[in-house]
Design a protein around this motif. Structure first.
Motif, PDB file in Angstrom:
ATOM      1  N   LYS A 101      30.310  81.171  41.514  1.00  0.00           N
ATOM      2  CA  LYS A 101      31.312  81.848  42.051  1.00  0.00           C
ATOM      3  C   LYS A 101      31.025  82.794  43.037  1.00  0.00           C
ATOM      4  O   LYS A 101      31.448  83.058  44.186  1.00  0.00           O
ATOM      5  N   GLN A 145      44.522  84.710  48.303  1.00  0.00           N
ATOM      6  CA  GLN A 145      43.173  84.782  48.582  1.00  0.00           C
ATOM      7  C   GLN A 145      42.722  85.059  49.630  1.00  0.00           C
ATOM      8  O   GLN A 145      41.807  84.341  50.658  1.00  0.00           O
ATOM      9  N   PHE A 159      32.191  77.053  41.121  1.00  0.00           N
ATOM     10  CA  PHE A 159      32.684  76.838  42.330  1.00  0.00           C
ATOM     11  C   PHE A 159      31.346  75.755  43.187  1.00  0.00           C
ATOM     12  O   PHE A 159      30.480  76.511  43.238  1.00  0.00           O
ATOM     13  N   LEU A 184      37.462  78.041  53.650  1.00  0.00           N
ATOM     14  CA  LEU A 184      38.457  78.994  53.187  1.00  0.00           C
ATOM     15  C   LEU A 184      39.196  79.532  54.142  1.00  0.00           C
ATOM     16  O   LEU A 184      38.674  80.071  55.054  1.00  0.00           O
ATOM     17  N   ASN A 214      27.786  80.694  45.621  1.00  0.00           N
ATOM     18  CA  ASN A 214      28.556  79.399  46.594  1.00  0.00           C
ATOM     19  C   ASN A 214      29.895  79.894  46.973  1.00  0.00           C
ATOM     20  O   ASN A 214      30.025  79.619  48.129  1.00  0.00           O
ATOM     21  N   ASN A 215      30.733  80.613  46.374  1.00  0.00           N
ATOM     22  CA  ASN A 215      32.059  80.725  46.632  1.00  0.00           C
ATOM     23  C   ASN A 215      32.039  82.001  47.585  1.00  0.00           C
ATOM     24  O   ASN A 215      32.440  82.033  48.885  1.00  0.00           O
ATOM     25  N   ASP A 230      30.371  80.852  50.917  1.00  0.00           N
ATOM     26  CA  ASP A 230      31.493  79.987  51.661  1.00  0.00           C
ATOM     27  C   ASP A 230      32.586  81.070  52.361  1.00  0.00           C
ATOM     28  O   ASP A 230      32.733  81.161  53.476  1.00  0.00           O
ATOM     29  N   GLU A 231      33.108  81.863  51.374  1.00  0.00           N
ATOM     30  CA  GLU A 231      33.918  83.260  52.141  1.00  0.00           C
ATOM     31  C   GLU A 231      33.237  83.871  53.316  1.00  0.00           C
ATOM     32  O   GLU A 231      33.727  84.198  54.469  1.00  0.00           O
TER      33      GLU A 231
END
Ligand SMILES: *[C@@H]1O[C@H](CO)[C@@H](O)[C@H](O)[C@H]1NC(C)=O
Ligand SMILES: *[C@@H]1O[C@H](CO)[C@@H](O)[C@H](O)[C@H]1NC(C)=O
Ligand SMILES: *[C@@H]1O[C@H](CO)[C@@H](O)[C@H](O)[C@H]1NC(C)=O
Ligand SMILES: *[C@@H]1O[C@H](CO)[C@@H](O)[C@H](O)[C@H]1NC(C)=O
Ligand SMILES: *[C@@H]1O[C@H](CO)[C@@H](O)[C@H](O)[C@H]1NC(C)=O
Ligand SMILES: *[C@@H]1O[C@H](CO)[C@@H](O)[C@H](O)[C@H]1NC(C)=O
Ligand SMILES: *[C@@H]1O[C@H](CO)[C@@H](O)[C@H](O)[C@H]1NC(C)=O
Length: 914
Positions: free
Chosen positions: A270, A846, A36, A762, A273-274, A278-279
């Motif tokens: 994952k 997601q 990611f 996201l 970063n993700n 991010d999330e």
């Protein structure tokens, strides 16, 4: 004989072979962590950072690459006085940041306090106390000059009951842990110290967490284990408390040693970063666990912001960052905006905690010695001065420590023996009631199990300023009361013990324990994790011996989690059982408060007490299972750990029903529950987050001439110290010293890793903690709780929800409150159910979704004592409606369990010790 010997040897050899060469799973069949990229840069408009981001941005725009690198890189193990120190920025008057353990007190110093473990604190179910503990610990850290306190802990969460560090965290329930994490983060920050939530994520056992450590214990593996966790389980269980702590504005998160899906915690894009950045919209910085970084460029691109302690391995004098990070920015493999983002994250967290230049307190201690004079640069043995000022930071925290330890203590059984009222004769038995002959701090990092268990072992420890043993406190009370008092502080004095406790009218209190800790220390072959779930030092035998002749035997357990009580808990001679966790310095006073009724117990067990080790359904991965490659730990149980597992299996397998269920605990008074009301609140629809981020900000230009980055003449070089400077301007390759230097970026850089263009947002993200609409309270649940006894007490009302659907837990905790209720009076329990509380993670979409399944709520006094029940009506308008209301119904087998499992139904006798 000979034939026998030969075949025995052959069997041994076969056995040995099977044990040392397990089958290797081909790489492409192993769990895999999808890439990611790019690493999300800070959102300057995010809630909680908006003001300080602007300030940090102005400063970062003026900073040179070496200055920024200094913020991100530790100076090396024992390079300065804290367990971790970053480089400084002298131009800004910024000394290096001081990072220090740990979650139960300040490690490696003196005149500090030792607090109850996180686990015992969770057992209070008291938000205010959890917050106060963290705040007090924060002020102690501040008083020593610490900027970043390595606490609180949600990983391990407690997947495995024998897990070595479960005591450092709170509870295997993510809701309870999430509340405790958020309160702790706010408490520490309130004291002007950056809190660092750890370990993200999947660090659920000590064994194999680090390959090197495992090798020292004789395990032949070359890579650390991989915790293989599916997306739903990650969101609904392991990540959940981190969402809470990010929403609470925490400044730092520590990535973990082991791998997740075969990618190391501090390199996993994952995860960092993700999921985190991010999330969950994490705007703070991610710091590596000590030596958990294994590569420079890829960890930077995967989202790591600070490396600790900075050197590649302890005292190598080399670093994956430092000069290497300077070079990586100069040669473009790490984009300049990524380094800027690291610096922005660190500075914003500092400013948000009032830790700007000139606000940093003086560091007045050294982790590496308690001598007053010594070297500031310990490993280099340089800069001698007064390095320990022995500043007392204890204030009156002892009172709070005693209060938490007493209020967390769980009364598991009471057949009228408690509270004690001037007993005629008290016999206190067991090593766990007494002192360690070596003194309370006699074992390094508390790596032994002698005397009473006041603190477990590992980096999460602190030096005791004193340790009140149970023997000391109980004797003092006995003297006051005119009670005859004798103690035998050994588990092995059988005949003396028999002769004592068989005497008429003896009240025997047996103290027993089970210990565990961090994986770099083994105590009696327990390599961090416990080797079994039984008591140590012959504790079970001791209890059985005493209770076989003394009809009034009270058992006190100090432990880092559940122990097996199966063999003796229902003996009629065992008249009371208490769990006192790992209580810290006020141990004896706290247990005396509960035994004598000065504190009416209301601790509730934060984990399940199963009948056997197998009954938990999760266990330590004990042997390598993938050749010499990373052991593979598949979290196949999904979200079914602890009570979710026990609830699921108990219908088919009543024998595995818990002895004491999650949330259980008794009081010296009794409570009644009534009048459940469920109100549907007027809230808007859920809206997925949409749109794009801004592009990565370009804050400044920089020279790519190596000569501008070589060691300045005016900086004195300290041995083994990590600097941001190049040793030579001859060639980057030489300055790096990396054998693979200059590998073509497109051969190893993941696609998109250096892309600073706007990125899609996201749908489940948007703000720190995730989509802010997840926190809308859809329902508010209330109930009336009445104290029906004669004495004042506290009750922990608990709200459980069934989300419905196949393969879902029977119920999950979604609310609680510890309520103080005077005798004869009633109070109202109130809890909100947020959108997140009622959602499941949809792996396809997601995002969090509320499924169509019917949702039942219960309010009760434990996970199996579900006294009130209702159904959520999503169609209902915001008007309060009348839900159905029931007393406990015999619909599940556990509710038909024998009466002694729920002895709080019975009114305890006031004077029962005879
Ligand atoms: C790990 O693999 C599982 C199964 O493919 C996947 O659902 C999950 O998202 C992965 N998690 C990480 C952190 O890579
Ligand atoms: C980096 O940190 C070291 C150690 O604190 C210090 O000597 C050096 O001056 C710092 N460099 C810069 C550029 O600020
Ligand atoms: C740079 O990193 C490599 C490993 O990637 C290491 O071998 C080398 O020693 C490091 N260089 C410095 C100056 O620390
Ligand atoms: C034990 O207690 C009972 C009841 O209080 C009393 O009658 C008896 O005398 C006591 N025995 C001894 C040896 O003190
Ligand atoms: C469990 O481990 C403890 C601590 O090492 C030990 O004292 C005890 O004997 C063990 N129990 C069993 C059943 O092996
Ligand atoms: C309870 O204690 C009495 C002595 O008072 C003894 O005779 C009896 O066997 C004990 N019961 C159990 C179950 O240990
Ligand atoms: C850039 O520098 C880093 C850090 O020394 C090094 O690992 C990498 O191989 C270099 N890449 C190129 C393309 O020069």
């Amino acid at each position: 004989m000979k034939a026998g010997l030969v075949s025995a040897l052959a069997a041994l050899a076969a056995c040995g072979e099977a044990a040392t060469t397990p089958k290797v799973t081909p790489r492409d069949e192993l769990a895999y962590s999808p890439p990611f990229y790019p690493s999300p840069w800070m959102d300057g408009f995010a809630e909680g950072v908006e003001y300080m981001y602007a300030k940090a941005r102005e400063i970062v725009a003026e900073m040179s690459i070496p200055e920024k690198v200094n913020l991100t890189t530790g100076v090396g193990w024992q390079g300065e006085r804290c367990v971790g120190n970053t480089g400084s920025v002298p131009r800004l008057g910024l000394r290096g940041l001081c990072l220090q353990d740990g979650p139960a007190g300040i490690r490696f110093t003196d005149y500090n306090s030792v607090y109850p473990s996180g686990q015992l604190t969770a057992a209070t179910w008291d938000r205010v106390l959890i917050n106060k503990r963290a705040r007090a610990m924060g002020f102690e850290a501040k008083g020593k000059g610490i900027d970043i306190l390595l606490a609180p802990v949600a990983g391990p969460i407690g997947r495995i009951p024998t897990g070595g560090r479960n005591w450092e965290g709170f509870s295997p329930d993510p809701y309870l842990t999430g509340v405790a994490m958020a309160e702790s983060a706010m408490g520490i920050r309130g004291a002007g110290v950056i809190a660092c939530a750890k370990h993200f994520v999947g660090n659920e056992q000590e064994r194999f967490r680090q390959a090197g450590e495992a090798q020292r214990f004789g395990h032949d593996i070359s890579e650390s284990m991989s915790s293989n966790i599916d997306d739903k389980t990650m969101h609904e269980l392991y990540m959940w408390p981190f969402a809470d702590v990010i929403r609470a504005g925490i400044g730092a998160i520590m990535c973990s040693y082991q791998q997740v899906n075969n990618s190391y915690g501090c390199h996993n894009s994952k995860l960092m970063n993700n999921l985190l950045k991010d999330e969950l919209g994490f705007q703070g910085f991610i710091v590596s666990d000590w030596q958990a970084q294994h590569n420079g460029v890829s960890s930077a691109l995967a989202g790591l912001d600070m490396t600790m302690p900075g050197d590649t391995t302890f005292n190598s004098g080399l670093s994956f960052w430092g000069a290497n990070l300077t070079l990586a920015v100069l040669n473009g493999t790490v984009p300049a905006w990524r380094l800027d983002d690291m610096a922005l994250r660190i500075l914003t967290a500092m400013f948000n905690t009032n830790l700007g230049p000139d606000q940093l307190p003086d560091i007045n201690f050294s982790s590496w010695t308690l001598d007053t004079d010594g070297p500031v640069h310990f490993v280099a043995n340089e800069n001698f001065e007064v390095i320990n000022q022995h500043v007392s930071v204890q204030e009156d925290n002892a009172n709070l420590i005693r209060e938490i330890a007493a209020k967390g203590t769980v009364l598991l059984k009471n057949e009228g023996a408690l509270p004690l009222k001037k007993p005629k004769f008290l016999a206190v038995i067991g090593e766990d009631a007494g002192p360690n002959p070596k003194g309370p701090n006699g074992c390094a990092d508390r790596g032994c199990n002698e005397g009473t268990l006041g603190m477990s072992w590992g980096s999460g420890t602190a030096n005791f300023p004193y340790l009140i043993t149970p023997d000391f406190a109980l004797q003092a009370q006995a003297l006051k009361d005119g009670t005859r008092y004798e103690s035998i502080l050994s588990n092995w004095e059988n005949s003396a013990t028999r002769n004592l406790v068989k005497q008429d009218n003896a009240t025997a209190i047996v103290f027993v324990n089970a210990n565990s800790g961090e994986g770099y220390i083994a105590v009696e072959d327990n390599q961090g994790d416990r080797a079994n779930l039984t008591l140590w030092n012959g504790g079970d035998e001791l209890i059985k011996n005493v209770s076989s002749i003394c009809p009034n035997t009270i058992v006190v357990i100090h432990s880092t989690g559940p122990v097996l009580v199966t063999d003796w808990y229902d003996s009629p001679n065992i008249t009371a059982i208490l769990w006192a966790g790992v209580p810290g310095q006020e141990s004896g006073n706290a247990i005396a408060d509960v035994l004598y009724g000065r504190v009416n117990p209301a601790g509730r067990t934060p984990f399940t007490w199963g009948p056997t080790e197998e009954s938990y359904g999760t266990k330590l991965l004990a042997k390598p299972n993938n050749g010499k490659d990373a052991p593979q730990d598949d979290f196949t149980e999904g979200v079914f750990i602890d009570y979710r597992h026990f609830d699921r299996i108990s219908e088919e397998d009543p024998d595995s029903a818990p002895i004491y269920e999650f949330g259980f605990g008794l009081s010296y008074t009794t409570f009644e529950y009534s009048d459940l009301k469920i109100q549907r609140n007027d809230i808007g629809e859920y809206k997925p987050t949409e749109g794009e981020t801004l592009e990565a900000p370009i804050l400044s230009n920089f020279s790519t001439d190596l000569a501008d980055y070589v060691f300045p003449d005016d900086v004195r070089r300290i041995e083994q110290f990590i600097y941001p400077y190049l040793t030579t301007a001859e060639s980057a390759e030489e300055a790096s010293g990396d054998l693979n230097y200059g590998q073509k970026p497109d051969e190893f850089l993941p696609p998109g890793a250096t892309d600073g263009s706007p990125q899609p947002r996201l749908r489940s993200g948007g703000q720190p903690g995730g989509n802010p609409l997840l926190w809308d309270a859809i329902f508010t649940v209330t109930a009336t709780i009445t104290n029906t006894g004669d004495i004042d007490g506290e009750e922990v009302a608990q709200l459980y929800v069934s989300l419905g659907g196949e393969d879902e837990p029977v119920r999950v905790l979604r609310g609680f409150d510890r309520l103080s209720i005077p005798a004869g009076e009633s109070v109202t329990f109130e809890a909100d159910l947020t959108r997140r509380d009622l959602s499941n993670w949809d792996v396809v979409l997601q995002d969090w979704v509320i499924t169509e399944h019917e949702k039942t709520v219960w309010v009760g006094s434990s996970s199996r004592k579900l006294l009130l029940k209702g159904t959520l009506d999503f169609a209902a308008g915001p008007e309060p409606e009348q839900p159905e209301e029931e007393t406990p119904e015999p619909e599940t087998p556990e509710e038909e369990a024998p009466e002694e499992e729920y002895p709080d139904e019975e009114t305890p006798e006031e004077e029962g010790e005879e």
